[in-house]
Design an enzyme around this catalytic site. Structure first.
Site: not given
Lengths: 244, 244
Positions: A52, A110
């Site tokens: 994003d 992540y």
């Protein structure tokens, strides 16, 4: 055609994510422009993930096809000369023609970084999320284990999500503190749109008493985005590793 | 008049150092403007150090006088709301009227960070100096000890330096490696203009074979700027601590 696999890193602060967009700057466009200049041919790159707006990558993998006779080392050094300072190629290797960075990816890791303090720190600006309320990292580490396993993660997917299948497997989740920095690390076979940021937001709601402890498994079962916590800001999110 | 001592941090990337200048943006101006807005009176701040363009501060001390009835806590939170994201007040206390952040300072500690790699890393942009040639941190740690002591450091002072007395005492110097990051830490009673950056540049010249090993004491004796190494870039320099 030769197929090249590149590992790169980028500071996502000023980009609208990885994927090329018509009216805003994305990492893909900048990289493709640099490769076009270097290789004197139009290049399309295939990224392992979209990421994003504002999300960073310590290790992002993509592949691209080229007719060029350049060496992989030449691609790394040549592109780094042409790329802006917030994007860097770490390595490049020639791979089988069938390799695709997105479809061959079997997992990702992540990291999410929170600066847990009442006072802002200039060195964490756009690099970490700020949370005032004291975080109990030990509690959240325990709670995070409830995400591990294979579940339908519809509750942890943005309502904009366009996937039909929302089942994913989380391999590992951990939360730890180093001074006023709290690190969340999560790995899995794949992640839905905003999934990591909603999982962190849910853990923060548990920390702050807005969601009951030990309710993650129940929230998963509900398959309802409204039962989970908020989507935390992208600033603290880093794509750490990509597995093949 | 009340006298306030403030500890702040700043990312110096976009500032022409601490000291107010007529034609470029300095940290002092931004802080004074924020305090003027907060306290509704013109404020002059007295900084512990000038710091050069691009140099960062993890702990910078200044004091200022005010007629305001605001609490020290109100100064920290009020100013942080008004300051840009690259400057932050960490703490504020009311001190004796005689306290002056510059004249009462008895020592400072600086850290210099080098990213020792052939490949650039987007997360160190403007935050570290890049050096390609492999650094022998153990060797430089040994060599750096020759700076410790009280000497005339004229050889390690920019020729622009306007000080008559160039004698300073270095209390400690160390060099260490963590992965591809090499950290130089130096503390002393005071530092001349560009002194830290010339000392680091001299150590790098020793590393790269441009200056002989074990020649630091001799370079000090020469009192000649031309005998020392280059002035390294400001990007990797952090004012770490200030002692009173």
């Amino acid at each position: 055609m030769r197929n090249f696999k590149v590992i790169m890193a980028y500071d996502g602060s000023r980009y609208h994510g990885f994927q090329r967009q018509s009216n805003s700057l994305a990492v893909q466009q900048v990289v493709e422009d640099a490769l076009k200049k270097l290789l004197k041919e139009k290049v399309t790159i295939f990224g392992c993930s979209r990421t994003d707006t504002g999300v960073h990558a310590r290790e992002f993998v993509f592949n691209f096809f080229s007719e060029s006779t350049i060496t992989p080392r030449g691609i790394v050094y040549g592109a780094n000369d042409l790329l802006p300072d917030d994007i860097s190629f770490f390595s490049c290797v020639e791979v089988d023609e069938l390799f695709n960075a997105r479809y061959n990816c079997i997992g990702k890791e992540y990291e999410y970084i929170i600066h847990n303090s009442e006072i802002k720190n200039p060195f964490y600006y756009k690099k970490a999320c700020k949370h005032w309320f004291e975080i109990d990292a030990e509690l959240l580490n325990e709670q995070s284990k409830d995400f591990i396993g294979t579940y339908d993660f519809k509750s942890f997917c943005s309502t904009d999500c366009d996937k039909d299948i929302t089942v994913r497997t989380i391999h590992d989740f951990s939360v730890s503190r180093e001074g006023d920095i709290v690190k969340f690390k999560v790995s899995g076979d794949g992640f839905l749109y905003n999934m990591v940021r909603i999982m962190i937001g849910t853990l923060l709601y548990i920390n702050d008493g807005k969601i009951d402890r030990d309710s993650i498994k129940e929230i998963i079962k509900k398959m309802d985005r409204r039962k989970a916590g908020k989507t935390v800001v992208p600033d603290g999110l880093y794509l750490n590793k990509v597995f093949y």
